[in-house]
Design a protein around this motif. Structure first.
Motif, mmCIF file in Angstrom:
data_model
loop_
_atom_site.group_PDB
_atom_site.id
_atom_site.type_symbol
_atom_site.label_atom_id
_atom_site.label_comp_id
_atom_site.label_asym_id
_atom_site.label_seq_id
_atom_site.Cartn_x
_atom_site.Cartn_y
_atom_site.Cartn_z
ATOM 1 N N PRO A 12 46.916 67.292 46.231
ATOM 2 C CA PRO A 12 46.026 67.336 45.062
ATOM 3 C C PRO A 12 46.624 68.074 43.875
ATOM 4 O O PRO A 12 46.406 67.679 42.723
ATOM 5 C CB PRO A 12 44.778 68.056 45.594
ATOM 6 C CG PRO A 12 45.228 68.792 46.808
ATOM 7 C CD PRO A 12 46.319 67.971 47.392
ATOM 8 N N LEU A 13 47.390 69.141 44.137
ATOM 9 C CA LEU A 13 48.041 69.856 43.038
ATOM 10 C C LEU A 13 49.008 68.937 42.300
ATOM 11 O O LEU A 13 48.992 68.849 41.064
ATOM 12 C CB LEU A 13 48.792 71.075 43.573
ATOM 13 C CG LEU A 13 47.966 72.278 44.034
ATOM 14 C CD1 LEU A 13 48.880 73.332 44.658
ATOM 15 C CD2 LEU A 13 47.178 72.889 42.884
ATOM 16 N N ASP A 14 49.878 68.266 43.045
ATOM 17 C CA ASP A 14 50.904 67.424 42.430
ATOM 18 C C ASP A 14 50.307 66.211 41.724
ATOM 19 O O ASP A 14 50.824 65.762 40.696
ATOM 20 C CB ASP A 14 51.919 66.972 43.479
ATOM 21 C CG ASP A 14 52.826 68.107 43.930
ATOM 22 O OD1 ASP A 14 52.809 69.166 43.285
ATOM 23 O OD2 ASP A 14 53.544 67.944 44.936
ATOM 24 N N ASN B 47 50.869 77.155 37.740
ATOM 25 C CA ASN B 47 51.099 78.527 38.203
ATOM 26 C C ASN B 47 50.760 78.680 39.679
ATOM 27 O O ASN B 47 51.441 79.410 40.411
ATOM 28 C CB ASN B 47 50.272 79.510 37.379
ATOM 29 C CG ASN B 47 50.776 79.645 35.954
ATOM 30 O OD1 ASN B 47 51.930 79.341 35.674
ATOM 31 N ND2 ASN B 47 49.921 80.100 35.053
ATOM 32 N N THR B 48 49.722 77.981 40.121
ATOM 33 C CA THR B 48 49.343 78.036 41.535
ATOM 34 C C THR B 48 50.421 77.416 42.405
ATOM 35 O O THR B 48 50.773 77.958 43.463
ATOM 36 C CB THR B 48 47.997 77.314 41.761
ATOM 37 O OG1 THR B 48 46.984 77.970 41.000
ATOM 38 C CG2 THR B 48 47.617 77.322 43.230
ATOM 39 N N ARG B 49 50.950 76.292 41.964
ATOM 40 C CA ARG B 49 52.030 75.674 42.731
ATOM 41 C C ARG B 49 53.236 76.598 42.787
ATOM 42 O O ARG B 49 53.865 76.756 43.852
ATOM 43 C CB ARG B 49 52.428 74.326 42.128
ATOM 44 C CG ARG B 49 53.437 73.561 42.978
ATOM 45 C CD ARG B 49 53.809 72.234 42.379
ATOM 46 N NE ARG B 49 54.488 72.381 41.098
ATOM 47 C CZ ARG B 49 55.008 71.367 40.406
ATOM 48 N NH1 ARG B 49 54.922 70.138 40.878
ATOM 49 N NH2 ARG B 49 55.602 71.576 39.252
ATOM 50 N N ASP B 50 53.590 77.245 41.677
ATOM 51 C CA ASP B 50 54.714 78.186 41.669
ATOM 52 C C ASP B 50 54.457 79.345 42.630
ATOM 53 O O ASP B 50 55.383 79.818 43.308
ATOM 54 C CB ASP B 50 54.946 78.728 40.257
ATOM 55 C CG ASP B 50 55.539 77.690 39.313
ATOM 56 O OD1 ASP B 50 56.036 76.663 39.813
ATOM 57 O OD2 ASP B 50 55.496 77.907 38.091
ATOM 58 N N LEU B 51 53.223 79.822 42.671
ATOM 59 C CA LEU B 51 52.863 80.908 43.586
ATOM 60 C C LEU B 51 53.109 80.496 45.038
ATOM 61 O O LEU B 51 53.690 81.254 45.823
ATOM 62 C CB LEU B 51 51.387 81.271 43.389
ATOM 63 C CG LEU B 51 50.754 82.153 44.474
ATOM 64 C CD1 LEU B 51 51.339 83.554 44.433
ATOM 65 C CD2 LEU B 51 49.235 82.195 44.320
ATOM 66 N N ILE B 52 52.702 79.292 45.394
ATOM 67 C CA ILE B 52 52.857 78.842 46.781
ATOM 68 C C ILE B 52 54.330 78.585 47.091
ATOM 69 O O ILE B 52 54.793 78.857 48.205
ATOM 70 C CB ILE B 52 51.986 77.598 47.044
ATOM 71 C CG1 ILE B 52 50.529 77.903 46.698
ATOM 72 C CG2 ILE B 52 52.086 77.175 48.507
ATOM 73 C CD1 ILE B 52 49.624 76.678 46.688
ATOM 74 N N TYR B 53 55.092 78.070 46.119
ATOM 75 C CA TYR B 53 56.545 77.958 46.293
ATOM 76 C C TYR B 53 57.127 79.319 46.673
ATOM 77 O O TYR B 53 57.932 79.439 47.601
ATOM 78 C CB TYR B 53 57.199 77.519 44.975
ATOM 79 C CG TYR B 53 57.223 76.037 44.682
ATOM 80 C CD1 TYR B 53 56.489 75.135 45.426
ATOM 81 C CD2 TYR B 53 57.995 75.547 43.643
ATOM 82 C CE1 TYR B 53 56.515 73.780 45.131
ATOM 83 C CE2 TYR B 53 58.027 74.189 43.337
ATOM 84 C CZ TYR B 53 57.283 73.321 44.084
ATOM 85 O OH TYR B 53 57.321 71.985 43.789
ATOM 86 N N TYR B 54 56.736 80.321 45.902
ATOM 87 C CA TYR B 54 57.249 81.681 46.147
ATOM 88 C C TYR B 54 56.889 82.163 47.552
ATOM 89 O O TYR B 54 57.741 82.688 48.278
ATOM 90 C CB TYR B 54 56.693 82.645 45.102
ATOM 91 C CG TYR B 54 56.768 84.095 45.507
ATOM 92 C CD1 TYR B 54 57.982 84.779 45.528
ATOM 93 C CD2 TYR B 54 55.612 84.779 45.893
ATOM 94 C CE1 TYR B 54 58.050 86.102 45.929
ATOM 95 C CE2 TYR B 54 55.675 86.106 46.290
ATOM 96 C CZ TYR B 54 56.893 86.763 46.308
ATOM 97 O OH TYR B 54 56.960 88.075 46.712
ATOM 98 N N LEU B 55 55.632 81.990 47.950
ATOM 99 C CA LEU B 55 55.193 82.483 49.256
ATOM 100 C C LEU B 55 55.929 81.780 50.397
ATOM 101 O O LEU B 55 56.330 82.419 51.378
ATOM 102 C CB LEU B 55 53.684 82.290 49.402
ATOM 103 C CG LEU B 55 52.804 83.183 48.518
ATOM 104 C CD1 LEU B 55 51.342 82.774 48.642
ATOM 105 C CD2 LEU B 55 52.987 84.652 48.871
#
Length: 367
Positions: free
Chosen positions: A74-76, A95-103
């Motif tokens: 859903p994000l993409d 920003n949320t997608r970047d956060l999950i990439y980081y985690l």
């Protein structure tokens, strides 16, 4: 034409080095936060939980078990259509997608920090030594081996780089089979494989179909940066860096902050990026030239239709297929994987080795 082996490595390749399975990554994020909360940037895990609870509406007791596909699809989709996602603006969605990439990247780094990867080091030595047959040859008339990987981790990358530094300094490079530059301006050990071949050296081909934790890309000029000393895809979340070339050409205030370009598990994978197009094209060529294809820890999932399409198009009819897995041959999961390969490759009759990557690699060294 000489014999050529292409190794296709998936998540199971790193399993014996303690890498978490993809379906366990979200659970592992919360485990590390519970046991070692200092590993993550302040409030990053709390922000992730809030997203799961308030945006995806997943009850907290089910956070551990949510598939990555249900997070990223859903994000993409919203990012691709440039629309908001529920109560998130387009910018918040990015920003949320970047956060999950980081985690995810940080979780892999923490999990693999002290992994027992001796067999990966041995595999790296094996393929580096095999690749050295190309030394002094400008073109691919000697091209005995390559590796295609669906993993983001850099266990194999680091091991190959170490072998090159120890045994072939200034004569070889890790070749990602695309256009890339060194993240550090003065690092002469990072260069495209064709450039090293032109200098009389050789390259070790490692084609990472879904990206890598040591890659960043400029969204403006699309240069791909590589660093073998740091997981720059993780560090970028905390300490953003601009493309140095675009800084010089357009000034430091432009929209050229480097970004992670990992391909996450989603039903909407986007391979329009020109660097990925080069990698996937090169992977097709490697497969078409292979007389033997060895799958190590790759389950050939039905949902991975891009990979299945590539294999269906490019694998030769006379190619020998070997599948390396780990587990009891009577286990239902192993049985399902085996049947999947037998149906897909049909008359090629895949050979199965179920003693795991470590033992298979030890056998390779004895050949």
């Amino acid at each position: 034409m000489t014999d050529k082996t292409v190794y296709i490595v998936g998540a199971g390749f790193s399993k014996e080095a303690s890498a978490p399975a993809q379906e366990d990554l979200v659970k592992k994020i919360f485990e590390i936060d519970r046991d070692h909360p200092q590993e993550f940037e302040d409030n990053s895990v709390q922000k992730f939980r809030a997203f799961l609870t308030n945006v995806l509406l997943v009850p907290r007791k089910l956070h551990d078990s949510i598939p990555l596909e249900d997070i990223f699809t859903p994000l993409d989709r919203c990012i691709a259509d440039n629309v908001s996602f529920r109560n998130l603006s387009v910018k918040d969605t990015l920003n949320t997608r970047d956060l999950i990439y980081y985690l995810i990247g940080k979780t892999l780094e923490c999990t693999l920090r002290s992994s027992a990867k001796d067999y990966i080091d041995q595999f790296a030595k094996y393929i580096t030594d095999k690749s050295s047959a190309r030394k002094g040859h400008r073109y691919a008339n000697l091209d005995p081996v390559s590796v295609i990987s669906t993993n983001w981790d850099t266990l194999l990358d680091d091991s190959i780089k170490s072998q090159i530094s120890t045994h072939y300094p200034n004569n070889a490079v890790v070749d990602y089979c695309c256009h890339f530059s060194s993240f550090e301006p003065n690092d002469q050990s990072v260069m495209p494989g064709l450039e090293m071949l032109g200098l009389g050296g050789f390259s070790v081909k490692l084609l990472k179909l879904h990206g890598s934790l040591n890659w960043l890309q400029c969204p403006k000029c699309l240069r791909l940066y590589v660093d073998f000393h740091n997981r720059i895809a993780i560090e970028q979340y905390m300490t953003p860096v601009n493309c140095r070339y675009c800084d010089a050409q357009f000034g430091k205030q432009g929209s050229h902050k480097l970004i992670s370009n990992l391909i996450m598990p989603t039903f909407l994978k986007n391979f329009s990026n020109p660097q990925y197009k080069l990698i996937w094209q090169a992977a097709g060529i490697e497969l078409s030239e292979a007389t033997r294809i060895v799958f190590i820890g790759y389950s050939l999932p039905q949902a991975d239709f891009e990979m299945r399409q590539l294999l269906a198009r490019m694998v030769r009819k006379d190619a020998r297929i070997v599948v390396v897995d780990y587990g009891d041959p009577n286990d239902q999961l192993i049985t399902e994987k085996r049947k999947r390969y037998e149906v897909f490759f049909g008359k090629r009759k895949p050979e199965f080795f179920l003693e795991g990557a470590r033992q298979y690699i030890l056998n390779l060294l004895e050949e």
